[in-house]
Design a protein around this motif. Structure first.
Motif: not given
Length: 456
Positions: A130, A133-134, A142, A177, A220
């Motif tokens: 996560w 990804s940010n 996510k 998620n 992800a």
């Protein structure tokens, strides 16, 4: 004795809430207390010896009495009993272990990060994914995909990845998620007449359909054990990992290999990823890394994961994650010595060679009227029990027959574990062919006894 109010059994029932145990039932039956260990054997408080055919919890690779690990722990305890790796600190055992793990990895890896258990390792991997990804400016990416019957731990996050009902019922899991795709158990889930290759193709197509339905830009990572452990020792069918990885690569989805059970020799290679030609971006490892003499786990991440993570920590000012005991110096020293023993004594080769013998001997049980399937690779296997071989139907509730046979096997001097109606075998890597014979003969004797009770 158990009837005495201050006996160990009575005190255990009074004060101890056990893992993976029916708490009410435990108040009635009490514990089996293990007092000693020696090689592949353990001894209970009554002096009875057992072959520990599960290596504890899939984990004691070098056996229960390795003096070199005791010495490594004592030596490090005397020198530096504790230190951490926060805020640019380090210590020699952890530096050495990080280098060892990265350089022995089956695919190029960049960094090692240390935790205390497989659950913490998978939980940490989720956070890293996560975070990445940010860092990449993809906050929508996510969602994580795991598999039904997969096992990845018991923290709130890792238990959400786990695909077993009892790890989620009444815990309000899984969290958002986390998605689950189908289990790769050909014997149980294939269509009539469907070959392993055809089954693998269908599962890959189902995975792609799930990705497209959710939106590829939202996915992800994909989690998978090379061989499923706690889900029943599910060995991937022919072509499975090749086809799954092709789908992941098509949509730029990370692959996380959970090597907690498969790692350090279990499948006949150092890592299960080698056995099945997996090319993970993250590897999670624990258990046999130290033969579970002390708790330690590790993640290996490649540059695809590390570089964005490093950039984001630079932007924020820190990578705000870590554990007090993560990479503990005593545990790290034991892990290093344990890996050295595995390499020096050729225990990976032993797992492959004696494992082939164990698979052969267990498959001799396939004709038994209670055996539906025998499966495994290296020194990990399962014997799945059924009441009806043609329909694969259980005897009463699922797990009743497995529990019966497992109890009889323990009476016959072998500790195993049933996951539902599958009896698992995962002995220490040091086991010999003669010791395998003792185990399989005890299984045969136990199954014959089970037949009498089933037919009673």
């Amino acid at each position: 004795m158990d009837g005495q109010p201050n006996s160990p059994e009575a005190r255990d029932k009074k004060y101890h809430l056990h893992s993976y145990t029916n708490a009410r039932r435990h108040q009635e039956v009490g514990p089996m207390i293990i007092e000693k260990g020696d090689g592949i054997y353990v001894e209970d408080s009554n002096g009875k010896r057992y072959i520990e055919a599960m290596a504890g919890l899939w984990s004691v690779g070098v056996g229960f009495s390795e003096p070199r690990l005791v010495e490594a722990a004592a030596k490090q305890m005397a020198k530096l009993p504790f230190y951490h790796n926060f805020t640019h600190k380090a210590h020699s055992p952890l530096i050495d272990l990080a280098e060892k793990l990265v350089t022995m990895a089956p695919v190029p890896m960049s960094k090692a990060f240390f935790t205390n258990s497989g659950s913490e390792g998978n939980d940490t991997a989720m956070k890293m994914v996560w975070y990445r990804s940010n860092a990449l400016g993809q906050p929508q990416r996510k969602k994580l995909i795991s598999r039904k019957r997969g096992y990845h731990g018991v923290t709130i996050a890792s238990a959400s990845l786990t695909g077993l009902p009892n790890n989620q019922i009444s815990f309000d899991l899984p969290i958002a998620n986390v998605l689950h795709t189908e289990s790769p158990h050909h014997w149980r889930d294939a269509l009539p007449g469907e070959t392993e290759e055809q089954f693998s193709t269908r599962l890959a197509e189902q995975l792609e359909q799930l990705i497209l339905a959710e939106g590829p830009e939202t996915i992800a990572a994909f989690w998978g054990e090379p061989v499923m452990g706690a889900g029943g020792v599910v060995v991937p069918p022919a072509g499975y990992w090749e086809k799954i990885q092709a789908v992941l690569q098509k949509y730029d989805i990370l692959l996380v290999a959970d090597e907690v059970i498969c790692g350090f020799g279990r499948t006949g290679n150092m890592f299960g990823s080698q056995t099945y030609a997996m090319k993970p971006d993250i590897m999670v490892m624990s258990k046999q890394i130290s033969s579970s003499y002390l708790p330690i786990s590790a993640l290996l991440i490649n540059d695809t994961v590390f570089e964005p993570l490093a950039d984001e920590s630079n932007r924020i000012g820190t990578f705000g994650h870590g554990f007090t005991g993560g990479g503990h110096p005593v545990a790290a020293a034991v892990a290093l010595e344990n890996i050295a023993i595995i390499e020096e004594r050729g225990l990976v080769d032993n797992a492959r060679e004696v494992g082939a013998y164990m698979q052969k001997r267990l498959r001799e049980l396939a004709s038994h009227e209670l055996v539906g399937e025998v499966r495994g690779v290296g020194l990990i296997a399962a014997v799945e029990l059924v009441a009806d071989k043609a329909t694969k139907a259980p005897w009463g509730n699922v797990g009743a027959l497995g529990g019966l046979a497992n109890g009889l096997l323990q009476q016959n001097g072998v500790i195993s574990r049933n996951m539902g109606d599958a009896i698992a075998f995962c002995p220490p890597l040091i086991i010999t062919e003669k010791q395998v014979d003792i185990v399989v003969d005890a299984v045969a004797k136990s199954l014959d006894a089970a037949v009498k009770q089933v037919k009673a």
